[in-house]
Write a protein that holds these residues in place. Structure first.
Motif, PDB file in Angstrom:
ATOM      1  N   GLU A   1      73.371 -28.204   5.765  1.00  0.00           N
ATOM      2  CA  GLU A   1      73.215 -29.525   6.376  1.00  0.00           C
ATOM      3  C   GLU A   1      72.282 -30.419   5.562  1.00  0.00           C
ATOM      4  OE1 GLU A   1      75.022 -30.039   9.174  1.00  0.00           O
ATOM      5  OE2 GLU A   1      75.689 -27.961   9.199  1.00  0.00           O
ATOM      6  N   GLY A   2      72.813 -31.495   5.007  1.00  0.00           N
ATOM      7  CA  GLY A   2      72.036 -32.411   4.183  1.00  0.00           C
ATOM      8  C   GLY A   2      71.514 -33.610   4.947  1.00  0.00           C
ATOM      9  N   ILE A   3      71.415 -34.765   4.279  1.00  0.00           N
ATOM     10  CA  ILE A   3      70.813 -35.979   4.842  1.00  0.00           C
ATOM     11  C   ILE A   3      71.386 -36.278   6.218  1.00  0.00           C
ATOM     12  CG2 ILE A   3      72.465 -37.351   3.486  1.00  0.00           C
ATOM     13  CD1 ILE A   3      70.418 -39.642   3.575  1.00  0.00           C
ATOM     14  N   PHE A   4      70.489 -36.494   7.175  1.00  0.00           N
ATOM     15  CA  PHE A   4      70.941 -36.662   8.559  1.00  0.00           C
ATOM     16  C   PHE A   4      70.217 -37.829   9.230  1.00  0.00           C
ATOM     17  CE2 PHE A   4      72.238 -35.654  12.776  1.00  0.00           C
ATOM     18  CZ  PHE A   4      73.343 -34.828  12.679  1.00  0.00           C
ATOM     19  N   GLY A   5      69.021 -37.564   9.801  1.00  0.00           N
ATOM     20  CA  GLY A   5      68.325 -38.614  10.540  1.00  0.00           C
ATOM     21  C   GLY A   5      67.745 -39.691   9.631  1.00  0.00           C
ATOM     22  N   MET A   6      67.723 -40.939  10.151  1.00  0.00           N
ATOM     23  CA  MET A   6      67.192 -42.078   9.395  1.00  0.00           C
ATOM     24  C   MET A   6      66.431 -42.999  10.348  1.00  0.00           C
ATOM     25  SD  MET A   6      70.527 -43.187   7.116  1.00  0.00           S
ATOM     26  CE  MET A   6      71.525 -43.466   8.588  1.00  0.00           C
ATOM     27  N   SER A   7      65.427 -43.701   9.810  1.00  0.00           N
ATOM     28  CA  SER A   7      64.770 -44.757  10.569  1.00  0.00           C
ATOM     29  C   SER A   7      64.325 -45.845   9.613  1.00  0.00           C
ATOM     30  CB  SER A   7      63.570 -44.222  11.359  1.00  0.00           C
ATOM     31  OG  SER A   7      62.540 -43.798  10.489  1.00  0.00           O
TER      32      SER A   7
ATOM     33  N   PHE B   1      64.201 -40.884   5.700  1.00  0.00           N
ATOM     34  CA  PHE B   1      65.314 -39.977   6.007  1.00  0.00           C
ATOM     35  C   PHE B   1      64.926 -38.556   5.635  1.00  0.00           C
ATOM     36  CE2 PHE B   1      65.895 -41.256   1.581  1.00  0.00           C
ATOM     37  CZ  PHE B   1      66.247 -40.068   0.943  1.00  0.00           C
ATOM     38  N   SER B   2      65.697 -37.608   6.123  1.00  0.00           N
ATOM     39  CA  SER B   2      65.536 -36.219   5.690  1.00  0.00           C
ATOM     40  C   SER B   2      66.827 -35.464   5.930  1.00  0.00           C
ATOM     41  CB  SER B   2      64.379 -35.527   6.425  1.00  0.00           C
ATOM     42  OG  SER B   2      64.726 -35.261   7.759  1.00  0.00           O
ATOM     43  N   PRO B   3      67.096 -34.435   5.115  1.00  0.00           N
ATOM     44  CA  PRO B   3      68.203 -33.538   5.419  1.00  0.00           C
ATOM     45  C   PRO B   3      67.890 -32.754   6.697  1.00  0.00           C
ATOM     46  CG  PRO B   3      67.517 -33.341   3.115  1.00  0.00           C
ATOM     47  CD  PRO B   3      66.452 -34.123   3.831  1.00  0.00           C
ATOM     48  N   LEU B   4      68.930 -32.292   7.383  1.00  0.00           N
ATOM     49  CA  LEU B   4      68.716 -31.484   8.575  1.00  0.00           C
ATOM     50  C   LEU B   4      68.101 -30.136   8.196  1.00  0.00           C
ATOM     51  CD1 LEU B   4      68.893 -30.700  11.496  1.00  0.00           C
ATOM     52  CD2 LEU B   4      71.367 -30.396  11.239  1.00  0.00           C
ATOM     53  N   ALA B   5      68.620 -29.488   7.152  1.00  0.00           N
ATOM     54  CA  ALA B   5      68.047 -28.228   6.668  1.00  0.00           C
ATOM     55  C   ALA B   5      66.883 -28.549   5.735  1.00  0.00           C
ATOM     56  CB  ALA B   5      69.108 -27.391   5.962  1.00  0.00           C
TER      57      ALA B   5
ATOM     58  N   THR C   1      64.822 -31.881  12.203  1.00  0.00           N
ATOM     59  CA  THR C   1      65.046 -33.063  13.032  1.00  0.00           C
ATOM     60  C   THR C   1      66.381 -33.697  12.698  1.00  0.00           C
ATOM     61  OG1 THR C   1      64.174 -35.256  13.619  1.00  0.00           O
ATOM     62  CG2 THR C   1      63.700 -34.457  11.401  1.00  0.00           C
ATOM     63  N   THR C   2      67.073 -34.192  13.724  1.00  0.00           N
ATOM     64  CA  THR C   2      68.386 -34.819  13.531  1.00  0.00           C
ATOM     65  C   THR C   2      68.366 -36.313  13.814  1.00  0.00           C
ATOM     66  OG1 THR C   2      69.125 -34.475  15.821  1.00  0.00           O
ATOM     67  CG2 THR C   2      69.522 -32.682  14.263  1.00  0.00           C
ATOM     68  N   SER C   3      67.365 -36.773  14.545  1.00  0.00           N
ATOM     69  CA  SER C   3      67.355 -38.173  14.960  1.00  0.00           C
ATOM     70  C   SER C   3      65.948 -38.722  14.920  1.00  0.00           C
ATOM     71  CB  SER C   3      67.921 -38.298  16.379  1.00  0.00           C
ATOM     72  OG  SER C   3      67.898 -39.637  16.821  1.00  0.00           O
TER      73      SER C   3
ATOM     74  N   VAL D   1      55.590 -47.142  14.445  1.00  0.00           N
ATOM     75  CA  VAL D   1      55.449 -45.768  14.928  1.00  0.00           C
ATOM     76  C   VAL D   1      56.832 -45.120  14.952  1.00  0.00           C
ATOM     77  CG1 VAL D   1      54.719 -44.258  16.809  1.00  0.00           C
ATOM     78  CG2 VAL D   1      53.419 -46.335  16.295  1.00  0.00           C
ATOM     79  N   GLN D   2      56.950 -44.026  14.234  1.00  0.00           N
ATOM     80  CA  GLN D   2      58.221 -43.305  14.168  1.00  0.00           C
ATOM     81  C   GLN D   2      58.226 -42.185  15.212  1.00  0.00           C
ATOM     82  OE1 GLN D   2      59.297 -40.071  11.261  1.00  0.00           O
ATOM     83  NE2 GLN D   2      60.448 -41.730  10.278  1.00  0.00           N
ATOM     84  N   PHE D   3      59.360 -42.066  15.915  1.00  0.00           N
ATOM     85  CA  PHE D   3      59.587 -40.967  16.845  1.00  0.00           C
ATOM     86  C   PHE D   3      60.759 -40.142  16.330  1.00  0.00           C
ATOM     87  CE2 PHE D   3      57.645 -44.399  19.201  1.00  0.00           C
ATOM     88  CZ  PHE D   3      56.625 -43.751  19.893  1.00  0.00           C
ATOM     89  N   PHE D   4      60.665 -38.824  16.471  1.00  0.00           N
ATOM     90  CA  PHE D   4      61.722 -37.960  15.968  1.00  0.00           C
ATOM     91  C   PHE D   4      61.852 -36.726  16.854  1.00  0.00           C
ATOM     92  CE2 PHE D   4      57.746 -37.679  13.640  1.00  0.00           C
ATOM     93  CZ  PHE D   4      57.386 -36.342  13.756  1.00  0.00           C
TER      94      PHE D   4
END
Length: 432
Positions: free
Chosen positions: A240-246, A260-264, A301-303, A311-314
């Protein structure tokens, strides 16, 4: 009197711990069919199989909450839906958006096959990516192409449909997340799509009605972070690569930062949207993407979402929790907090969103149990929570003194000003 005081203190403690308030809860999902006869027929023919319906994504606009139900299995009658936020019912039925006909599987031009997440913008438009798919994993079929659909929320009419170009995707493409950025006008809008399994980032310009694709190794999974443990289930999602973004608030340069970050992965990455909005940069932007620190153990994290104050929430799916980070501080696990955690009610918090009244909304759906095991439909499986952001971050590391970030450019790098006149760039490297 002492007993009353003790009881009051206990109540205060419970309230302070349980910040997220449960707003909706379902054992299983049902829909507002035109009439009961049509619903019964859908059950008899298999067009509606309640046990196969899993809500995944949410979005808020005025008094509507949009809820997506991907067509991973048979029996999902509608993939894009809404409910009334003011519904007196605890488990309201879902109403297809904008109507039943627009949710027909395989109707590529006029229908929606599978929707994961959607975004309502300040111009009262709903951005919806239809993956055109049915099934999941090895069972996936693509009856329709990937297509962006944009609806006018005031008229409930679709105002644009854009099919991704062949070069935007590849044979492994799986896109579940969308972020939308407005410029100075509604026309000056861009959408960003994370290709989780094809390892790419697709950019779409509303004004130019065209798209382009970035590639980078930061979009790929970390081979050391593919092991997951959620609610007693151990499984591997190592591909699982790039997933969640803000998106950050707008900087003085007129652009934002896309986190952003990959899920894995446990690591965060960042890039300026000034880079992403320049289609000529797709082959020459390697050094304009930056790696931040890791969040710490068990931090898949996925979202994620960032409010107007930065302020970022994840979601923290391994921890049955929702985390936070104030972007006015350096990105490291010392500056990360937990705003709420519940080992029953927050099993797989699948989506997090901020509304225009500064409330955070969270959906939990036990997705890992749904995919890897099974759900018990005699108990509550799906929940929606909300809380004011100032309540959530109170007494956490994300609550910091009031000061405004100052962004400026130096050698094409982006920096922020933080307390004590100490400067570091947003990528965590001290300047002096």
């Amino acid at each position: 009197m002492q007993y009353l005081l003790l009881a009051f203190l206990l109540v205060e403690t419970v309230v302070s711990v349980q910040k997220l308030q449960e707003h909706f809860a379902w054992n299983q999902i049902d829909y507002n069919f035109p009439n009961e006869a049509i619903r019964r027929n859908a059950l008899l023919t298999g067009r509606f199989k309640p046990q196969n319906n899993l809500p995944v994504g949410i979005e808020i606009w005025q008094d509507k909450m949009f809820i997506s139900v991907p067509r991973w299995k048979e029996g999902i009658p509608s993939t894009l839906n809404y409910i009334d936020l003011n519904s007196p019912e605890k488990n309201p039925k879902l109403t297809p958006y904008p109507n039943w006909a627009s949710n027909e599987l395989g109707n590529c031009e006029k229908g929606l096959s599978t929707v994961y997440r959607m975004k309502a913008d300040e111009c009262d438009r709903l951005w919806v990516l239809d993956t055109g798919t049915f099934g999941i994993g090895n069972t996936t079929q693509n009856p329709c192409p990937y297509a962006l659909n944009i609806f006018d929320l005031r008229t409930n009419q679709r105002i644009r449909r854009y099919e991704f170009k062949p070069e935007d995707t590849n044979r492994n493409t799986f896109i579940a997340n969308i972020a939308v950025e407005l410029g100075s006008t509604c026309e000056d809008s861009h959408a960003y799509f994370s290709d989780e399994l094809g390892y790419g980032l697709i950019v779409y310009s509303f004004k130019d009605n065209k798209s382009w694709r970035f590639s980078h190794s930061f979009f790929m999974p970390d081979p050391l972070r593919g092991d997951f443990n959620i609610d007693g289930l151990n499984f591997q999602w190592g591909e699982e690569g790039i997933f969640g973004m803000s998106l950050s608030p707008r900087t003085e340069l007129g652009y934002r930062l896309l986190y952003f970050s990959p899920l894995a992965s446990h690591r965060e990455f960042v890039v300026s949207t000034q880079t992403l909005q320049n289609s000529s940069k797709v082959e020459d932007s390697w050094k304009e993407f930056f790696a931040l620190d890791e969040r710490g153990p068990d931090s898949h994290t996925t979202s994620r979402v960032m409010d107007d104050n930065g302020v970022q929430f994840f979601n923290l799916i391994d921890q049955n929790a929702v985390g936070c980070w104030n972007s006015k501080t350096q990105y490291n696990n010392k500056n990360h907090g937990i705003v709420d955690k519940d080992n029953v009610k927050l099993i797989f918090p699948s989506d997090v969103k901020v509304d225009r009244n500064n409330n955070l909304w969270v959906m939990s759906d036990r997705m890992s149990n749904f995919l890897m095991s099974s759900l018990d439909y005699s108990e509550i499986n799906f929940r929606v929570f909300f809380a004011p952001i100032d309540v959530l971050i109170k007494d956490t590391v994300c609550e910091v003194p009031n000061y405004e970030p100052v962004f400026y450019s130096q050698n094409n790098q982006y920096f922020s000003k933080v307390p004590l006149q100490k400067y570091y760039n947003v990528f965590g490297h001290n300047l002096y």
